[in-house]
Design a protein around this motif. Structure first.
Motif, PDB file in Angstrom:
ATOM      1  N   GLU A   8       0.855  -0.958   0.020  1.00  0.00           N
ATOM      2  CA  GLU A   8       0.028  -0.032  -0.057  1.00  0.00           C
ATOM      3  C   GLU A   8       0.711   1.320  -0.036  1.00  0.00           C
ATOM      4  O   GLU A   8       0.493   2.170  -0.815  1.00  0.00           O
ATOM      5  CB  GLU A   8      -0.949   0.038   1.292  1.00  0.00           C
ATOM      6  CG  GLU A   8      -2.303   0.240   0.923  1.00  0.00           C
ATOM      7  CD  GLU A   8      -3.505   0.063   2.018  1.00  0.00           C
ATOM      8  OE1 GLU A   8      -3.820   1.285   2.589  1.00  0.00           O
ATOM      9  OE2 GLU A   8      -3.603  -0.998   2.591  1.00  0.00           O
ATOM     10  N   THR A   9       1.733   1.192   0.606  1.00  0.00           N
ATOM     11  CA  THR A   9       2.869   2.387   0.685  1.00  0.00           C
ATOM     12  C   THR A   9       3.428   2.432  -0.549  1.00  0.00           C
ATOM     13  O   THR A   9       3.629   3.660  -0.986  1.00  0.00           O
ATOM     14  CB  THR A   9       4.248   2.015   1.701  1.00  0.00           C
ATOM     15  OG1 THR A   9       3.667   1.795   2.910  1.00  0.00           O
ATOM     16  CG2 THR A   9       5.166   3.024   1.771  1.00  0.00           C
ATOM     17  N   THR A  10       3.769   1.602  -1.267  1.00  0.00           N
ATOM     18  CA  THR A  10       4.472   1.878  -2.557  1.00  0.00           C
ATOM     19  C   THR A  10       3.688   2.095  -3.674  1.00  0.00           C
ATOM     20  O   THR A  10       3.903   2.841  -4.616  1.00  0.00           O
ATOM     21  CB  THR A  10       5.402   0.369  -2.747  1.00  0.00           C
ATOM     22  OG1 THR A  10       4.763  -0.694  -2.835  1.00  0.00           O
ATOM     23  CG2 THR A  10       6.729   0.405  -2.168  1.00  0.00           C
ATOM     24  N   ALA A  11       2.356   1.449  -3.668  1.00  0.00           N
ATOM     25  CA  ALA A  11       1.175   1.814  -4.513  1.00  0.00           C
ATOM     26  C   ALA A  11       0.980   3.417  -4.547  1.00  0.00           C
ATOM     27  O   ALA A  11       0.794   4.116  -5.527  1.00  0.00           O
ATOM     28  CB  ALA A  11      -0.032   0.979  -4.179  1.00  0.00           C
ATOM     29  N   TYR A  12       1.114   3.997  -3.168  1.00  0.00           N
ATOM     30  CA  TYR A  12       0.869   5.567  -3.210  1.00  0.00           C
ATOM     31  C   TYR A  12       1.903   6.223  -3.851  1.00  0.00           C
ATOM     32  O   TYR A  12       1.820   7.016  -4.608  1.00  0.00           O
ATOM     33  CB  TYR A  12       0.608   5.810  -1.421  1.00  0.00           C
ATOM     34  CG  TYR A  12       0.728   7.301  -1.186  1.00  0.00           C
ATOM     35  CD1 TYR A  12      -0.523   8.036  -1.572  1.00  0.00           C
ATOM     36  CD2 TYR A  12       1.931   7.827  -1.034  1.00  0.00           C
ATOM     37  CE1 TYR A  12      -0.389   9.468  -1.322  1.00  0.00           C
ATOM     38  CE2 TYR A  12       2.050   9.240  -0.893  1.00  0.00           C
ATOM     39  CZ  TYR A  12       0.864  10.101  -0.838  1.00  0.00           C
ATOM     40  OH  TYR A  12       0.895  11.323  -0.793  1.00  0.00           O
ATOM     41  N   LEU A  13       3.321   5.678  -3.450  1.00  0.00           N
ATOM     42  CA  LEU A  13       4.226   6.405  -3.900  1.00  0.00           C
ATOM     43  C   LEU A  13       4.379   6.185  -5.560  1.00  0.00           C
ATOM     44  O   LEU A  13       4.665   7.356  -6.218  1.00  0.00           O
ATOM     45  CB  LEU A  13       5.724   5.854  -3.383  1.00  0.00           C
ATOM     46  CG  LEU A  13       5.699   5.963  -1.899  1.00  0.00           C
ATOM     47  CD1 LEU A  13       6.944   5.496  -1.164  1.00  0.00           C
ATOM     48  CD2 LEU A  13       6.012   7.708  -1.573  1.00  0.00           C
ATOM     49  N   LYS A  14       4.183   5.067  -6.015  1.00  0.00           N
ATOM     50  CA  LYS A  14       4.159   4.900  -7.300  1.00  0.00           C
ATOM     51  C   LYS A  14       3.162   5.750  -7.993  1.00  0.00           C
ATOM     52  O   LYS A  14       3.199   6.399  -9.269  1.00  0.00           O
ATOM     53  CB  LYS A  14       3.615   3.583  -7.833  1.00  0.00           C
ATOM     54  CG  LYS A  14       4.974   2.492  -7.752  1.00  0.00           C
ATOM     55  CD  LYS A  14       4.786   1.252  -7.980  1.00  0.00           C
ATOM     56  CE  LYS A  14       5.923   0.143  -7.633  1.00  0.00           C
ATOM     57  NZ  LYS A  14       5.393  -1.312  -7.646  1.00  0.00           N
ATOM     58  N   SER A  15       1.865   6.008  -7.353  1.00  0.00           N
ATOM     59  CA  SER A  15       0.785   6.684  -7.986  1.00  0.00           C
ATOM     60  C   SER A  15       1.444   8.344  -8.170  1.00  0.00           C
ATOM     61  O   SER A  15       0.643   9.181  -9.009  1.00  0.00           O
ATOM     62  CB  SER A  15      -0.439   6.743  -7.200  1.00  0.00           C
ATOM     63  OG  SER A  15      -0.357   7.566  -6.015  1.00  0.00           O
ATOM     64  N   LYS A  16       2.249   8.658  -7.310  1.00  0.00           N
ATOM     65  CA  LYS A  16       2.733   9.762  -7.261  1.00  0.00           C
ATOM     66  C   LYS A  16       3.989  10.096  -8.172  1.00  0.00           C
ATOM     67  O   LYS A  16       4.316  10.944  -8.344  1.00  0.00           O
ATOM     68  CB  LYS A  16       3.129  10.549  -5.690  1.00  0.00           C
ATOM     69  CG  LYS A  16       2.148  10.639  -4.862  1.00  0.00           C
ATOM     70  CD  LYS A  16       2.585  11.319  -3.628  1.00  0.00           C
ATOM     71  CE  LYS A  16       3.279  12.868  -4.106  1.00  0.00           C
ATOM     72  NZ  LYS A  16       2.727  13.939  -3.473  1.00  0.00           N
ATOM     73  N   GLY A  17       4.261   8.916  -9.067  1.00  0.00           N
ATOM     74  CA  GLY A  17       5.350   8.903  -9.676  1.00  0.00           C
ATOM     75  C   GLY A  17       6.822   8.229  -9.618  1.00  0.00           C
ATOM     76  O   GLY A  17       7.823   8.630 -10.242  1.00  0.00           O
ATOM     77  N   PHE A  18       6.613   8.080  -8.442  1.00  0.00           N
ATOM     78  CA  PHE A  18       8.100   7.238  -7.653  1.00  0.00           C
ATOM     79  C   PHE A  18       8.239   5.843  -8.798  1.00  0.00           C
ATOM     80  O   PHE A  18       8.028   4.554  -8.078  1.00  0.00           O
ATOM     81  CB  PHE A  18       7.922   6.901  -6.385  1.00  0.00           C
ATOM     82  CG  PHE A  18       8.039   8.204  -5.453  1.00  0.00           C
ATOM     83  CD1 PHE A  18       7.405   9.291  -5.589  1.00  0.00           C
ATOM     84  CD2 PHE A  18       9.210   7.991  -4.328  1.00  0.00           C
ATOM     85  CE1 PHE A  18       7.169  10.301  -4.718  1.00  0.00           C
ATOM     86  CE2 PHE A  18       9.125   9.055  -3.465  1.00  0.00           C
ATOM     87  CZ  PHE A  18       8.349  10.122  -3.490  1.00  0.00           C
ATOM     88  N   GLU A  19       8.797   6.070  -9.914  1.00  0.00           N
ATOM     89  CA  GLU A  19       8.726   4.673 -10.795  1.00  0.00           C
ATOM     90  C   GLU A  19      10.319   4.393 -10.859  1.00  0.00           C
ATOM     91  O   GLU A  19      11.119   5.177 -11.099  1.00  0.00           O
ATOM     92  CB  GLU A  19       8.384   5.173 -12.142  1.00  0.00           C
ATOM     93  CG  GLU A  19       6.568   5.090 -12.328  1.00  0.00           C
ATOM     94  CD  GLU A  19       6.302   3.669 -11.895  1.00  0.00           C
ATOM     95  OE1 GLU A  19       6.907   2.677 -12.055  1.00  0.00           O
ATOM     96  OE2 GLU A  19       5.034   3.603 -11.365  1.00  0.00           O
ATOM     97  N   ALA A  20      10.324   3.179 -10.351  1.00  0.00           N
ATOM     98  CA  ALA A  20      11.533   2.467 -10.530  1.00  0.00           C
ATOM     99  C   ALA A  20      12.932   3.219 -10.317  1.00  0.00           C
ATOM    100  O   ALA A  20      13.690   3.128 -10.944  1.00  0.00           O
ATOM    101  CB  ALA A  20      11.747   1.864 -12.110  1.00  0.00           C
ATOM    102  N   PRO A  21      13.198   3.452  -9.108  1.00  0.00           N
ATOM    103  CA  PRO A  21      14.260   4.251  -8.495  1.00  0.00           C
ATOM    104  C   PRO A  21      15.258   3.115  -8.547  1.00  0.00           C
ATOM    105  O   PRO A  21      15.051   1.948  -8.167  1.00  0.00           O
ATOM    106  CB  PRO A  21      14.064   4.886  -7.297  1.00  0.00           C
ATOM    107  CG  PRO A  21      12.774   3.939  -6.478  1.00  0.00           C
ATOM    108  CD  PRO A  21      11.977   3.646  -7.948  1.00  0.00           C
TER     109      PRO A  21
END
Ligand code: HPA
Length: 271
Positions: A8-21
């Motif tokens: 759930e944490t990473t889904a939120y971050l990905k939805s903000k654009g945190f893609e594949a750091p």
């Protein structure tokens, strides 16, 4: 902590654009300026990220920032969680697990520390070669740990040798003097007594601080290569102990910060 919470944490971050750091970075006390080097930043405040602990200490701004440094996708923690703020080991290492779940392949950590080895002076940088955990607990001592990795994690080489060598070579090229040594973690927030500084020297520490070790243990649990650098902000000379002032620690950290930023940037470039 459960796998679902992490997702759930990473889904939120990905939805903000945190893609594949590719690289995760933890910035220590007084060491937040690397964030000015992040291109196309996306900011997530800790208190908006599902299942993140809440930031409390005023000099930490408490943000996770995604963007690019030296053409690499990075996620940077500006401010970390400490045991002395009342969090437990699982809380303070949760962001490391979240960054790993986002996909980081390397982890870079910085902190402010006091020197035990008195050849190491205020403003010096020290590359961590090993550590001693004096925090009285482990971030791996919880039910269900095997869902996240093995329980009995090898710690014979906790700091990645390749990253360390790159940092050492970069420091030489940039004319940055770099000490190397053993970091011991204590809970704090009180600083050490003279007797404690003597003791820490006897057990083999070169520097002492209140963070990093739990994060490094979890990185090893996740088989995530990690490197860490301390900025020496005060000197723990038991025979000549001066009162330590947190504002002075922050000031010294800020003065040494440009050296650390240079090392981190050059390392990121070569990763
Ligand atoms: N002791 C513990 N933590 C610290 C110190 C110290 O002297 N300096 C910065 N963090």
């Amino acid at each position: 902590m459960t796998k679902n919470e992490l997702l759930e944490t990473t889904a939120y971050l990905k939805s903000k654009g945190f893609e594949a750091p590719e690289v995760g970075i933890v910035l220590g006390t007084g060491l937040g300026k690397l964030v000015d080097e992040i291109e196309n930043p996306i900011v997530a405040h800790y208190n908006h990220i599902p299942f993140f602990p809440l930031a409390t200490v005023e000099f930490h701004s408490g943000k996770l920032i995604y963007g690019e440094i030296e053409g690499k996708k990075v996620v940077v923690m500006q401010g970390r969680f400490h045991l002395y703020e009342g969090y437990d080991f699982i809380d303070i290492t949760y962001p490391i697990r979240a960054m790993h779940e986002l996909g980081i392949k390397k982890l870079l950590i910085s902190n402010a520390a006091g020197s035990i080895n008195l050849d190491y002076k205020k403003g010096d940088l020290m590359l961590l070669e090993d550590h001693i955990n004096l925090q009285g607990g482990s971030p791996l001592a919880f039910k269900g740990v095997s869902e996240f990795g093995e329980r009995f994690v090898d710690m014979s080489q906790p700091y990645d040798v390749d990253m360390r060598n790159t940092i050492i070579n970069t420091a030489k090229q940039e004319n940055i003097s770099l000490q190397k040594g053993v970091y011991v973690s204590v809970v704090g927030p009180q600083l050490e007594t003279k007797a404690e500084y003597r003791y820490l020297k006897i057990i083999g520490a070169d520097a002492v601080g209140m963070s990093t070790v739990p994060e490094v243990i979890v990185a090893n649990h996740l088989k995530l290569p990690v490197a860490a650098i301390s900025v020496i902000t005060d000197e723990g000379d038991p025979d000549n102990l001066e009162p330590v002032d947190i504002n002075e620690i922050i000031r010294i950290a800020g003065e040494a910060e440009p050296k650390m930023i240079t090392l981190f940037k050059k390392l990121i470039k070569q990763l």
